[in-house]
Design a protein around this motif. Structure first.
Motif, PDB file in Angstrom:
ATOM      1  N   ASP A  32      34.896  56.914  34.042  1.00  0.00           N
ATOM      2  CA  ASP A  32      36.256  57.462  34.058  1.00  0.00           C
ATOM      3  C   ASP A  32      37.290  56.355  34.219  1.00  0.00           C
ATOM      4  O   ASP A  32      38.330  56.351  33.556  1.00  0.00           O
ATOM      5  CB  ASP A  32      36.424  58.478  35.185  1.00  0.00           C
ATOM      6  CG  ASP A  32      35.785  59.808  34.883  1.00  0.00           C
ATOM      7  OD1 ASP A  32      35.477  60.073  33.698  1.00  0.00           O
ATOM      8  OD2 ASP A  32      35.582  60.592  35.839  1.00  0.00           O
ATOM      9  N   LEU A  33      37.012  55.414  35.102  1.00  0.00           N
ATOM     10  CA  LEU A  33      37.922  54.294  35.312  1.00  0.00           C
ATOM     11  C   LEU A  33      38.076  53.486  34.042  1.00  0.00           C
ATOM     12  O   LEU A  33      39.192  53.129  33.651  1.00  0.00           O
ATOM     13  CB  LEU A  33      37.423  53.409  36.452  1.00  0.00           C
ATOM     14  CG  LEU A  33      38.209  52.117  36.689  1.00  0.00           C
ATOM     15  CD1 LEU A  33      39.633  52.432  37.109  1.00  0.00           C
ATOM     16  CD2 LEU A  33      37.504  51.253  37.715  1.00  0.00           C
ATOM     17  N   GLN A  34      36.979  53.192  33.376  1.00  0.00           N
ATOM     18  CA  GLN A  34      37.053  52.412  32.145  1.00  0.00           C
ATOM     19  C   GLN A  34      37.818  53.150  31.057  1.00  0.00           C
ATOM     20  O   GLN A  34      38.631  52.559  30.344  1.00  0.00           O
ATOM     21  CB  GLN A  34      35.656  52.045  31.674  1.00  0.00           C
ATOM     22  CG  GLN A  34      34.981  51.027  32.562  1.00  0.00           C
ATOM     23  CD  GLN A  34      33.574  50.703  32.110  1.00  0.00           C
ATOM     24  OE1 GLN A  34      33.042  51.312  31.199  1.00  0.00           O
ATOM     25  NE2 GLN A  34      32.956  49.734  32.773  1.00  0.00           N
ATOM     26  N   ALA A  78      40.650  42.468  33.427  1.00  0.00           N
ATOM     27  CA  ALA A  78      41.220  41.848  34.626  1.00  0.00           C
ATOM     28  C   ALA A  78      41.272  42.844  35.779  1.00  0.00           C
ATOM     29  O   ALA A  78      41.000  42.493  36.927  1.00  0.00           O
ATOM     30  CB  ALA A  78      42.611  41.320  34.326  1.00  0.00           C
ATOM     31  N   VAL A  79      41.608  44.094  35.476  1.00  0.00           N
ATOM     32  CA  VAL A  79      41.662  45.119  36.520  1.00  0.00           C
ATOM     33  C   VAL A  79      40.263  45.385  37.074  1.00  0.00           C
ATOM     34  O   VAL A  79      40.074  45.480  38.290  1.00  0.00           O
ATOM     35  CB  VAL A  79      42.283  46.418  35.965  1.00  0.00           C
ATOM     36  CG1 VAL A  79      42.227  47.531  37.002  1.00  0.00           C
ATOM     37  CG2 VAL A  79      43.716  46.179  35.529  1.00  0.00           C
ATOM     38  N   LEU A  80      39.276  45.480  36.185  1.00  0.00           N
ATOM     39  CA  LEU A  80      37.904  45.704  36.645  1.00  0.00           C
ATOM     40  C   LEU A  80      37.405  44.533  37.495  1.00  0.00           C
ATOM     41  O   LEU A  80      36.732  44.734  38.509  1.00  0.00           O
ATOM     42  CB  LEU A  80      36.973  45.914  35.453  1.00  0.00           C
ATOM     43  CG  LEU A  80      37.130  47.247  34.720  1.00  0.00           C
ATOM     44  CD1 LEU A  80      36.265  47.270  33.463  1.00  0.00           C
ATOM     45  CD2 LEU A  80      36.782  48.399  35.624  1.00  0.00           C
ATOM     46  N   ASP A  81      37.733  43.311  37.077  1.00  0.00           N
ATOM     47  CA  ASP A  81      37.347  42.148  37.880  1.00  0.00           C
ATOM     48  C   ASP A  81      37.986  42.179  39.254  1.00  0.00           C
ATOM     49  O   ASP A  81      37.351  41.847  40.265  1.00  0.00           O
ATOM     50  CB  ASP A  81      37.712  40.846  37.150  1.00  0.00           C
ATOM     51  CG  ASP A  81      36.856  40.618  35.917  1.00  0.00           C
ATOM     52  OD1 ASP A  81      35.770  41.239  35.821  1.00  0.00           O
ATOM     53  OD2 ASP A  81      37.269  39.817  35.049  1.00  0.00           O
ATOM     54  N   SER A  85      36.083  42.399  42.834  1.00  0.00           N
ATOM     55  CA  SER A  85      36.216  41.339  43.835  1.00  0.00           C
ATOM     56  C   SER A  85      36.664  41.896  45.182  1.00  0.00           C
ATOM     57  O   SER A  85      36.349  41.326  46.218  1.00  0.00           O
ATOM     58  CB  SER A  85      37.205  40.278  43.344  1.00  0.00           C
ATOM     59  OG  SER A  85      38.527  40.808  43.297  1.00  0.00           O
ATOM     60  N   THR A  86      37.405  43.027  45.177  1.00  0.00           N
ATOM     61  CA  THR A  86      37.843  43.603  46.452  1.00  0.00           C
ATOM     62  C   THR A  86      36.794  44.539  47.044  1.00  0.00           C
ATOM     63  O   THR A  86      36.867  44.879  48.212  1.00  0.00           O
ATOM     64  CB  THR A  86      39.156  44.390  46.276  1.00  0.00           C
ATOM     65  OG1 THR A  86      38.981  45.409  45.312  1.00  0.00           O
ATOM     66  CG2 THR A  86      40.287  43.465  45.885  1.00  0.00           C
TER      67      THR A  86
END
Length: 87
Positions: A32-34, A78-81, A85-86
């Motif tokens: 869903d996020l993708q 970039a958002v997925l990375d 990372s968080t």
């Protein structure tokens, strides 16, 4: 003792089923996020030419800061990375 052994088996199967359901839910959430990130990326590409057409035809539009923010292209990768990372 036999009763407690009998209780272990059903509880084990329930836990296994819950783990499978949790893994499936996590995969669905990631998908869903993708999909949402790709849709936002495509909408950004659509907003730019529509805005340019509106300016060319002198169509009165409200150009607030949110429209300019929507024109800013954000790479889904970039958002997925950043999310990974968080986490």
């Amino acid at each position: 003792m036999i009763a407690s052994v009998e209780a272990i088996f059903p509880s084990t199967f329930v836990l296994i089923a819950q783990n499978r359901m949790a893994a499936t839910a996590e995969r669905r959430a990631e998908l869903d996020l993708q999909v949402n990130l790709l849709a936002e990326h495509e909408l950004t590409k659509v907003i730019r030419p529509v805005s340019a057409i509106a300016e060319h035809l002198d169509v009165p539009t409200e150009h607030g800061p949110e429209i300019e923010e929507l024109k800013t292209d954000i790479a889904p990768e970039a958002v997925l990375d950043e999310i990974e990372s968080t986490s």
